[in-house]
Write a protein that holds these residues in place. Sequence first.
Motif, PDB file in Angstrom:
ATOM      1  N   UNK A 125      46.951  72.953  78.777  1.00  0.00           N
ATOM      2  CA  UNK A 125      48.285  72.353  78.653  1.00  0.00           C
ATOM      3  C   UNK A 125      48.217  71.019  77.932  1.00  0.00           C
ATOM      4  N   UNK A 126      47.163  70.262  78.244  1.00  0.00           N
ATOM      5  CA  UNK A 126      47.056  68.930  77.659  1.00  0.00           C
ATOM      6  C   UNK A 126      46.894  68.991  76.159  1.00  0.00           C
ATOM      7  N   UNK A 127      46.336  70.110  75.696  1.00  0.00           N
ATOM      8  CA  UNK A 127      45.979  70.158  74.282  1.00  0.00           C
ATOM      9  C   UNK A 127      46.971  70.925  73.419  1.00  0.00           C
ATOM     10  N   UNK A 128      48.005  71.496  74.034  1.00  0.00           N
ATOM     11  CA  UNK A 128      48.943  72.201  73.143  1.00  0.00           C
ATOM     12  C   UNK A 128      50.329  71.568  73.236  1.00  0.00           C
ATOM     13  N   UNK A 129      51.125  71.831  72.228  1.00  0.00           N
ATOM     14  CA  UNK A 129      52.453  71.231  72.216  1.00  0.00           C
ATOM     15  C   UNK A 129      53.342  71.992  73.189  1.00  0.00           C
ATOM     16  N   UNK A 130      54.403  71.328  73.643  1.00  0.00           N
ATOM     17  CA  UNK A 130      55.239  71.935  74.673  1.00  0.00           C
ATOM     18  C   UNK A 130      56.698  71.789  74.287  1.00  0.00           C
ATOM     19  N   UNK A 131      57.544  72.234  75.204  1.00  0.00           N
ATOM     20  CA  UNK A 131      58.984  72.110  75.017  1.00  0.00           C
ATOM     21  C   UNK A 131      59.355  70.673  74.650  1.00  0.00           C
ATOM     22  N   UNK A 132      58.709  69.711  75.327  1.00  0.00           N
ATOM     23  CA  UNK A 132      59.054  68.307  75.102  1.00  0.00           C
ATOM     24  C   UNK A 132      58.793  67.890  73.659  1.00  0.00           C
ATOM     25  N   UNK A 133      57.670  68.388  73.113  1.00  0.00           N
ATOM     26  CA  UNK A 133      57.348  68.033  71.733  1.00  0.00           C
ATOM     27  C   UNK A 133      58.463  68.502  70.803  1.00  0.00           C
TER      28      UNK A 133
ATOM     29  N   UNK B 200      61.601  69.148  71.667  1.00  0.00           N
ATOM     30  CA  UNK B 200      62.828  68.387  71.935  1.00  0.00           C
ATOM     31  C   UNK B 200      62.833  67.080  71.162  1.00  0.00           C
ATOM     32  N   UNK B 201      61.674  66.422  71.143  1.00  0.00           N
ATOM     33  CA  UNK B 201      61.636  65.137  70.461  1.00  0.00           C
ATOM     34  C   UNK B 201      61.827  65.293  68.967  1.00  0.00           C
TER      35      UNK B 201
ATOM     36  N   UNK C  75      65.531  65.872  68.507  1.00  0.00           N
ATOM     37  CA  UNK C  75      66.296  64.651  68.712  1.00  0.00           C
ATOM     38  C   UNK C  75      66.148  63.696  67.550  1.00  0.00           C
ATOM     39  N   UNK C  76      64.897  63.526  67.113  1.00  0.00           N
ATOM     40  CA  UNK C  76      64.680  62.651  65.960  1.00  0.00           C
ATOM     41  C   UNK C  76      65.434  63.190  64.764  1.00  0.00           C
TER      42      UNK C  76
END
Lengths: 264, 305, 295
Positions: free
Chosen positions: B6-14, B16-17, B20-21
């Motif tokens: 999990x730490x090494x792959x992108x997620x929903x949050x990535x 979303x950002x 948003x940007x």
Amino acid sequence: MKKYNLDENLIAKFDNEKAIVTNSVDVFYGNHQSIFNVNLDFPRFSITALIGSSGSGKSTFLRCLNRMNDSIANVDGNIMYRDVDINSKKVNVYEVRKQIGMVFQRPNPFAKTIRDNVTFALKKHGIKDKEELNERVESSLKEAALWDEVKDNLDKSALSLSGGQAQRLCIARTITMKPDILLLDEPASALDPISTAKIEETLKNLKSKYTIIIVTHNMQQASRVSDYTAFFHSGHVLEFDKTAKIFTTPKIQATEDYISGDFG
Amino acid sequence: MEIKKKLLRSSKETRQDKLGKGISYLSIGFIILLVSLILYFIISKGLSTFTQNNVNIWDFLTKQDWSPSSIGKDGKPEVGALPMIITSFGITILSAILATPFAIAIGIYMSVISPKRGRKFLQIIIEMLVGIPSVVYGFLGLTIIVPINRHLFGGTGFGILSATLVLFVMVLPTIASLTVDSLNAVPKYLSDASLALGATRWQTIYKVILRAATSGILTAIIFGMARAFGEALAVQMVIGNATLMPKNLITPASTLTSQLTTGIGNTVMGTLGNNALWSLALVLLLMSLVFNIIVKMIGKRGSIK
Amino acid sequence: MNPKTTNKIAIGLIYTFVAIVVAILVSLIGYILVTGVPHISWHFLTSKSQSFLSGGGIRDQLFNSVYLLFLTLCLSFPIALGSGIYLAEYAPKNWITEVIRTTIEVLSSLPSVVVGLFCYLLFVVQMHIGFSILSGAIALTFFNLPLLTRNIENSLKSVSHLQREAGLSLGLSQWKTITGIILPAAVPGIITGIILSAGRVFGEAAALIYTAGQSAPIIDYTNWNVFSSSSFLNPMRPAETLAVHIWKVNSEGITPDANLVSSGSSAVLIILILLFNLLAHWIGNLLYKKMTSNF
């Protein structure tokens, strides 16, 4: 201010399982370096206190551990968590923060109801089931020792809570994410003694499930709650050992002066 | 290990950002594009008088006869914008001179003399003055000020004086509210120190508070002038709209804005008569940029001090 | 003159000046209400305007103003929100941000007649949209954007940075932190700003004369087909607003009762704008209380 030899230090190493390990961490604000070469191993399921005078860099260092310095400072070095260097740009910072939660100096509940404060992040992370959400609210509020005080007012605004209650709500909000590590940045500095005692009690209970790292300028607090203590001075860690040792037989002059109050 | 993955792959949050940007960059980009388009269109259209119709820029700025749609004495249309330029500056400066003492009085009253009740009350007054639309100001000028001027000074009553009086009320709240802000920004210990030294209230206000707030008050005046310079309808309704060199304050005159509002509908796109109006719009645009630059310069000087 | 006398005179003068301003406002508002309110009647509000006869009403102008305001807010709010979020949350501290801020200041200081003329040139003439509600709404959007953007930026910035840290530390994305935590906390300020800007938009005329036009064609209030040219909802028809109407009847002067119509219209306009202001304060306070106390 007394001058101490910043190169003379004593960093103890322990055999216990490690929760998080930092290797030569430096922090820069622009051209100004505020943290120098910090190498600390944080043992799992224990409480480590970071002590030192204000401006010694303890809070700055703590914020590195879940990447809260990203937009303000440059952090060099490795921070190893579960065999991953979480200080790397490639790491998913949101996952880091889900695993390593943080409670801040000033209580900062959201302008929402008490219940929503706890469930907000859970919902955003995809938990929709009402039953489960209610369960998580109850269990985390219980863990944070707040349940009895608010169980009848869960739909009141969190802004109506007292400072101590709000801070415990912030702890509940953080542990409901089921993090691995809990970072606390002077969580009781804005609170009265009774609230402080409650928070300390809460922390001791949480130790069995979480690794806790707490920044405090209150030495009694450090000696009361922590198992290990690191002493920060001018951005350097001068001494790290079991709390009992630090407070009874410090090896470094600066630590001894700080603990005995003959400092500055 | 699951956490490690999990730490090494992108997620929903990535994602979303990124989204948003994207949204916010797009919005701000739209505004930038819009302003560039406005500048481009007004400038290119405004310059066509000089590039297509070969009117001399110097003549445009200094000649006094304005009849771009008909042939003048020397066989060429006359495109002298000086009367409008002078009148625009005239009413702007006069109304600012008139409004500033009142604005400063309001500012002092609100920040020093009665910072609690008086302030709340005057705040409402200022908001109401801001809230009255410019056509209503124009209408009031037309039905109150113009007849009074006609009665007092003879003639039609239309003219620079009427326009100045209308603008005075219109720029007053702009200057006053910014003045209040700058007076409030003066640290209280300065005036406390002065009063403690035995200075009278007025000495404190005049020598300490107003001095410390000078650059803020200047900025307020410039903002007021910018509003006066760009005001169209209220002025157009009371100034008489005669493109003549102003000889006095009580005969009809015409400003850049009033000429624009009356002219654009009566000229054909692409003709000199129309192009010349766009040149007036260009002058307006440039002046508004100049006001902006002046404000920036005052701000810089103020911050160095 | 000794300092004490100077002091007395100066303070006296300040009081006088303030009193004069208050008197001016009271007499202006009083004049509008005294001359205008008697002319406001059900007939005046619900019948169509007249060009050559007296006794005309303001039904269509009133509706046009409201419809135009609605469309303007629909167009300007999303853009202003995005830009406000950019400036408050994402904008780095560098020269590009400086340029962006300056650009917005330039837009806000442009005379509304220049903005109107630009829209006339680009939309009415070059894009052949013609005098229409749509052109008018676009012009008003441009006129409204800088102020609304600044208001949203300031409302967002006034939310404590502790709230941002709280959101981020829970592993939320910056975007969810902004939309889920910061934005709701900023709602009272934003609503107040929207209503105040609505008042400004409602009274604006200079930007509309050459975009929404100066004529109010006969429209059918029972025709809900947006694409029908006689429908009251059709955004492609020309639409004279209340503010433009006041200007028109006064500057073209062929309506016999121009003065009465203008007084009545001005009174309606002023009353509505005062209501907007009151509403803004009231809602702002209410929401603020609701968010900070028990509910």
